[in-house]
Structures are given as C-alpha cells and as structure tokens.
Design an enzyme around this catalytic site. Structure first.
Site, PDB file in Angstrom:
ATOM      1  CB  SER A  29      -0.942  -0.050   1.204  1.00  0.00           C
ATOM      2  OG  SER A  29      -1.932   0.943   1.096  1.00  0.00           O
ATOM      3  CG  ASN A  30      -0.535   4.700  -1.195  1.00  0.00           C
ATOM      4  OD1 ASN A  30      -1.147   5.464  -0.466  1.00  0.00           O
ATOM      5  ND2 ASN A  30      -1.122   4.091  -2.220  1.00  0.00           N
TER       6      ASN A  30
END
Ligand code: C5P
Length: 218
Positions: A29-30
C-alpha cells in the site's frame, strides 16, 4: 460555506490508499491517510452536492453521503466505473496503487532463507479511463510528486483529459492535517495556495469546481 454552490450536482470523490494483497495476511500500500479526500467530500456536501465517497481509507464514515468501501485498485475502478455515467464530476483524491502482485496466494506465504522475488503487474489507471470515456463530466485529478512538480502536473492534466489538477510536493500533504497545493486548469490558469488546513484546501477545490461548472454552462 453557506452558499449552496454545488447544489444539484452529483459528485464522486475517491479517497485513501488502495491495498494490493500478497496473501491473506499481507498487502502492499502507500502513505495516503484519506484526509484530503474526506475533507473534499465533506466540503462538497456542505456546498449542497450529492456526494458518493469511494474510499480505501479507514476513517469514520462522514454523515450525509453514500460511502462505498473498497480495498484494491481493481475494486475502486469497478466502483467508480459503475457510477460514472450518472455523475457530474469526479474528484480523484485517492492514491491508487499503480501495480499489484501478479499472484495473490490463497494461503500465507512461508519464509525461506533466500531472498524473495515478487512480480508486479499494472493496475488500471482509473482516471485515465475516465478521461477517455467522459461525456460532459468534470474530472479533477491529484498529483503528489517528489520532482518536477509543475511539468508533471501539466503533462498529467493533458494526458488524462482533466479539467483541473491539484498538485502538491510529496513531502507536503501525506498524513498531515495541512496541505500546500497548486491548482492547474485545462485552460492554462494556475492558482497557488498557501499552506492551510485540509478543510480549507477542500473549500478552495470546491469553489474552483463550482467555477468550472459555471463556465461549462455559459
Ligand atoms: O499518474 P499519477 O498516478 O501520479 O496520477 C495521479 C492521479 O491519477 C490521481 O488523481 C489518482 O487518483 C489517479 N490514478 C488513478 N488510477 C491509477 C493511478 C492514479 O485513478 N491507477
């Protein structure tokens, strides 16, 4: 925000990160928190818009709008595409993962002593697809960059057929309560905002959007 500048308008707002599963336990993810997108959804609702928030974030659901929770980029793509034909504008504040693991294991991946190699494949670019399919909807994109912010912003505005692009330096907004952004418009205008609370940034974006709606009818 007492004037109902967006009343009667149907808005799709996307927010937060996407998560790309590796196995039942792990994902890639980020750093996106979703705060900017949620602030926009809230400001748009206050301005009278009918808002659908499509979110990969884990913030509390705002009141007075439809909230659709998604996990992966593909799910966000499907949720947006399903609703695109009937909306007046899309604001894509989500930080969509550009790649996903080629395979998602159905069972937990066990470690070994050696290094592990992961093959990633491209996710659909949702905003680009919207730009290619749009009829008279307004499209607003976001860009967080570490380098060449203005160049990248202008390129993205053109290549994705956007009406407005909100650009910030990658170090300016993630996770924080404030953001420092510049708005770029398809007609070449540019509006640089000071650092301010995300709620304030959201109001500026909604004002700019309402200006674009006015221009598109006149
Ligand atoms: O090209 P870049 O990813 O920097 O563009 C950012 C904009 O494009 C954001 O508005 C983001 O929501 C959107 N985007 C998307 N689908 C992707 C990647 C980005 O809609 N796969």
């Amino acid at each position: 925000f007492s004037i109902q500048k967006l009343s009667g308008k149907k808005l799709l707002v996307t927010a937060g990160p996407t998560k790309e599963a590796l196995d039942p336990i792990r994902f890639l993810s980020n750093q996106s928190s979703g705060k900017m997108g949620y602030a926009i959804a809230e400001a748009a609702r206050q301005a009278g818009a009918e808002v659908t928030l499509i979110s990969g974030a884990s913030l509390a659901d705002p009141k007075g709008m439809t909230v659709v929770h998604v996990t992966s980029a593909q799910e966000m793509h499907d949720a947006v595409m399903q609703r695109f034909a009937t909306c007046d504008a899309v604001i894509k504040a989500a930080a969509v993962a550009d790649y996903r693991p080629e395979h998602t294991a159905s069972r937990k991946i066990k470690k070994s002593d050696g290094p592990m190699t992961l093959t990633m494949v491209r996710n659909p670019d949702i905003l680009k697809a919207l730009g290619e399919h749009k009829k008279d909807q307004l499209l607003v994109g976001f860009a967080a960059e570490t380098d060449h912010l203005e160049d990248n912003a202008k390129k993205k505005l053109n290549s994705k057929h956007l009406d407005m692009l909100v650009a910030n330096h990658a170090s300016d907004g993630f996770g924080s309560e404030t953001n420092k952004v510049t708005l770029y418009f398809a007609d070449g205008r540019k509006q640089a905002l000071e650092r301010m609370q995300k709620q304030q940034v959201a109001r500026h974006i909604c004002n700019a959007l309402s200006g674009l709606f006015e221009m598109s009818v006149s």
